[in-house]
Motif scaffolding. Structure first.
Motif, PDB file in Angstrom:
ATOM      1  N   LEU A  35       7.426  52.518 -22.834  1.00 57.39           N
ATOM      2  CA  LEU A  35       6.396  53.146 -23.667  1.00 57.39           C
ATOM      3  C   LEU A  35       6.265  52.271 -24.898  1.00 57.39           C
ATOM      4  N   LEU A  36       5.127  51.614 -25.012  1.00 61.33           N
ATOM      5  CA  LEU A  36       4.906  50.642 -26.083  1.00 61.33           C
ATOM      6  C   LEU A  36       3.923  51.219 -27.099  1.00 61.33           C
ATOM      7  N   GLY A  37       4.285  51.179 -28.354  1.00 59.70           N
ATOM      8  CA  GLY A  37       3.370  51.668 -29.371  1.00 59.70           C
ATOM      9  C   GLY A  37       3.965  51.517 -30.759  1.00 59.70           C
ATOM     10  N   THR A  44       8.803  58.988 -29.552  1.00 59.96           N
ATOM     11  CA  THR A  44       9.999  59.840 -29.624  1.00 59.96           C
ATOM     12  C   THR A  44       9.644  61.287 -29.311  1.00 59.96           C
ATOM     13  N   THR A  45       8.478  61.723 -29.750  1.00 64.40           N
ATOM     14  CA  THR A  45       8.034  63.095 -29.443  1.00 64.40           C
ATOM     15  C   THR A  45       7.947  63.291 -27.936  1.00 64.40           C
ATOM     16  N   LEU A  46       7.368  62.328 -27.230  1.00 66.72           N
ATOM     17  CA  LEU A  46       7.223  62.451 -25.778  1.00 66.72           C
ATOM     18  C   LEU A  46       8.595  62.491 -25.100  1.00 66.72           C
ATOM     19  N   ILE A  47       9.476  61.583 -25.494  1.00 65.43           N
ATOM     20  CA  ILE A  47      10.831  61.565 -24.914  1.00 65.43           C
ATOM     21  C   ILE A  47      11.543  62.885 -25.196  1.00 65.43           C
ATOM     22  N   SER A  48      11.411  63.382 -26.422  1.00 63.91           N
ATOM     23  CA  SER A  48      12.109  64.618 -26.803  1.00 63.91           C
ATOM     24  C   SER A  48      11.594  65.811 -26.003  1.00 63.91           C
ATOM     25  N   ILE A  49      10.315  65.831 -25.706  1.00 60.94           N
ATOM     26  CA  ILE A  49       9.758  66.920 -24.895  1.00 60.94           C
ATOM     27  C   ILE A  49      10.317  66.837 -23.474  1.00 60.94           C
ATOM     28  N   VAL A  50      10.331  65.629 -22.924  1.00 60.20           N
ATOM     29  CA  VAL A  50      10.815  65.468 -21.551  1.00 60.20           C
ATOM     30  C   VAL A  50      12.300  65.837 -21.459  1.00 60.20           C
ATOM     31  N   CYS A  51      13.049  65.560 -22.536  1.00 58.32           N
ATOM     32  CA  CYS A  51      14.481  65.882 -22.546  1.00 58.32           C
ATOM     33  C   CYS A  51      14.739  67.324 -22.987  1.00 58.32           C
ATOM     34  N   GLY A  52      13.699  68.027 -23.371  1.00 57.95           N
ATOM     35  CA  GLY A  52      13.840  69.445 -23.681  1.00 57.95           C
ATOM     36  C   GLY A  52      14.317  69.740 -25.091  1.00 57.95           C
ATOM     37  N   THR A  53      14.364  68.737 -25.975  1.00 56.36           N
ATOM     38  CA  THR A  53      14.823  69.005 -27.340  1.00 56.36           C
ATOM     39  C   THR A  53      13.665  69.350 -28.275  1.00 56.36           C
ATOM     40  N   VAL A  54      12.445  69.085 -27.852  1.00 55.57           N
ATOM     41  CA  VAL A  54      11.257  69.507 -28.590  1.00 55.57           C
ATOM     42  C   VAL A  54      10.388  70.280 -27.591  1.00 55.57           C
ATOM     43  N   THR A  55       9.835  71.419 -28.015  1.00 53.17           N
ATOM     44  CA  THR A  55       8.990  72.177 -27.091  1.00 53.17           C
ATOM     45  C   THR A  55       7.548  71.680 -27.173  1.00 53.17           C
ATOM     46  N   ARG A 180      18.932  49.459 -13.141  1.00 50.72           N
ATOM     47  CA  ARG A 180      17.866  49.658 -12.167  1.00 50.72           C
ATOM     48  C   ARG A 180      18.360  49.283 -10.767  1.00 50.72           C
ATOM     49  N   ASP A 181      19.097  48.175 -10.692  1.00 49.63           N
ATOM     50  CA  ASP A 181      19.620  47.747  -9.393  1.00 49.63           C
ATOM     51  C   ASP A 181      20.568  48.781  -8.800  1.00 49.63           C
ATOM     52  N   LYS A 182      21.144  49.615  -9.670  1.00 48.13           N
ATOM     53  CA  LYS A 182      22.029  50.699  -9.204  1.00 48.13           C
ATOM     54  C   LYS A 182      21.229  51.957  -8.851  1.00 48.13           C
ATOM     55  N   GLY A 183      19.912  51.902  -8.997  1.00 45.49           N
ATOM     56  CA  GLY A 183      19.073  53.028  -8.597  1.00 45.49           C
ATOM     57  C   GLY A 183      18.671  53.961  -9.724  1.00 45.49           C
ATOM     58  N   VAL A 184      19.029  53.617 -10.978  1.00 43.24           N
ATOM     59  CA  VAL A 184      18.656  54.466 -12.110  1.00 43.24           C
ATOM     60  C   VAL A 184      17.221  54.128 -12.532  1.00 43.24           C
ATOM     61  N   THR A 185      16.423  55.140 -12.744  1.00 37.22           N
ATOM     62  CA  THR A 185      15.095  54.961 -13.316  1.00 37.22           C
ATOM     63  C   THR A 185      15.267  54.847 -14.824  1.00 37.22           C
ATOM     64  N   VAL A 186      14.679  53.823 -15.422  1.00 35.20           N
ATOM     65  CA  VAL A 186      14.879  53.608 -16.862  1.00 35.20           C
ATOM     66  C   VAL A 186      13.532  53.725 -17.582  1.00 35.20           C
ATOM     67  N   ILE A 187      13.502  54.571 -18.602  1.00 39.61           N
ATOM     68  CA  ILE A 187      12.305  54.711 -19.437  1.00 39.61           C
ATOM     69  C   ILE A 187      12.722  54.395 -20.871  1.00 39.61           C
ATOM     70  N   LEU A 188      12.080  53.399 -21.447  1.00 40.57           N
ATOM     71  CA  LEU A 188      12.471  52.985 -22.792  1.00 40.57           C
ATOM     72  C   LEU A 188      11.246  52.968 -23.695  1.00 40.57           C
ATOM     73  N   THR A 189      11.501  53.085 -25.000  1.00 41.36           N
ATOM     74  CA  THR A 189      10.414  52.948 -25.963  1.00 41.36           C
ATOM     75  C   THR A 189      10.655  51.673 -26.764  1.00 41.36           C
ATOM     76  N   THR A 190       9.563  51.069 -27.166  1.00 39.13           N
ATOM     77  CA  THR A 190       9.672  49.863 -27.968  1.00 39.13           C
ATOM     78  C   THR A 190       8.373  49.644 -28.732  1.00 39.13           C
ATOM     79  N   HIS A 191       8.474  48.915 -29.859  1.00 36.56           N
ATOM     80  CA  HIS A 191       7.221  48.478 -30.471  1.00 36.56           C
ATOM     81  C   HIS A 191       7.078  46.963 -30.375  1.00 36.56           C
ATOM     82  N   TYR A 192       7.923  46.337 -29.548  1.00 38.28           N
ATOM     83  CA  TYR A 192       7.801  44.895 -29.305  1.00 38.28           C
ATOM     84  C   TYR A 192       7.152  44.652 -27.945  1.00 38.28           C
ATOM     85  N   ILE A 193       6.012  44.006 -27.941  1.00 42.38           N
ATOM     86  CA  ILE A 193       5.347  43.741 -26.659  1.00 42.38           C
ATOM     87  C   ILE A 193       6.182  42.810 -25.787  1.00 42.38           C
TER      88      ILE A 193
END
Ligand code: ADP
Ligand code: ADP
Length: 224
Positions: A35-37, A44-55, A180-193
């Motif tokens: 997630l780039l922006g 962080t708001t989007l991640i927090s909602i998905v993780c259930g810490t923000v409604t 990822r090679d171990k099968g984990v889906t990784v979602i990261l945030t960054t502001h660096y393209i």
């Protein structure tokens, strides 16, 4: 079906500020998604909602088919979150930090799994060290081990290389691919393209609470 499905998710905070506007996103198992922006975009708001810490104000989030609002425990147990700030008990050992975190998710002890995790994260030699004795880079890796302690399907990394020097940044990129090679889906945030390009299979560009475009990394440079 996607491992993560975000449907028309919107968030207006209590002060009236709208941080997300009808975000739709589907992530496939085994992807590395960035997630780039810019700061304040809503990452962080989007991640927090998905993780259930923000409604959320409206919308729906399904984690491996489990609705985060209705079936929180099942959904949350599939997610590991590495927040921006390092938050660790500095007097606990590396091993205890990770095994304790696993217990919080109600998972049975699995020393063999924790050993493999600590080996993958180059923390095995430090397993009996207290967190206070570790370098900053090691503490970050302990945060990742803690987030993976309960064998989640998805790992969220919020600004994993913020304030990190170039060498450690490259280590993080290598580590993400290994996960990822171990099968984990990784979602990261960054502001660096460059970071989004280097690490991710797909990138979602978010600004002012809107997901503006989602592209495979190989196509991204042509669009921006
Ligand atoms: P990012 O992670 O992309 O930097 P955030 O999701 O942290 O963005 O923040 C998005 C916007 O929402 C920012 O303008 C931020 O100030 C605002 N915001 C975050 N948390 C709150 C809150 N609890 N109350 C009001 N506004 C908030
Ligand atoms: P949460 O996920 O709720 O933030 P934490 O994993 O941070 O929980 O830990 C919850 C509490 O347990 C914290 O007070 C933390 O300091 C403490 N803790 C963490 N690891 C250990 C450990 N190995 N031994 C004892 N206490 C621990």
């Amino acid at each position: 079906p996607p491992i993560l499905s975000v449907r028309a998710v919107a968030k207006t905070y209590k002060n009236g500020f709208t941080a997300l506007r009808a975000v739709d996103l589907a992530i496939e198992k085994g992807e590395i998604f960035a997630l780039l922006g810019p700061n304040g975009a809503g990452k962080t708001t989007l991640i927090s909602i998905v993780c259930g810490t923000v409604t959320m104000t409206s919308g729906q989030v399904l984690v491996d088919g489990h609705d985060i609002a209705r079936d929180y425990r099942a959904a949350r147990s599939r997610i590991g979150l590495v927040p921006q700030e390092i938050a660790l008990d500095i007097f606990a050992t590396v091993w205890n930090t990770v095994s304790f975190s696993r217990g919080l998710f109600g998972k049975r002890p699995n020393p063999a799994y924790i050993e493999s995790l600590l080996r993958d994260l180059s923390l095995w030699d430090k397993r009996n060290s207290r967190v206070i004795e570790l370098s900053g880079g090691m503490k970050r890796r302990v945060m990742i081990a803690k987030a993976l302690s309960h064998e989640p399907d998805i790992l969220f990394l919020d600004e994993p290389t913020a304030g990190v020097d170039v060498g450690l940044r490259r280590d993080m990129w290598t580590l993400v691919r290994k996960l990822r090679d171990k099968g984990v889906t990784v979602i990261l945030t960054t502001h660096y393209i460059e970071e989004a390009e280097e690490m991710a299979d797909r990138v979602g560009v978010i600004d002012d609470g809107r997901l503006l475009l989602v592209e495979e990394t190989t196509h991204l440079m042509r669009k921006l």
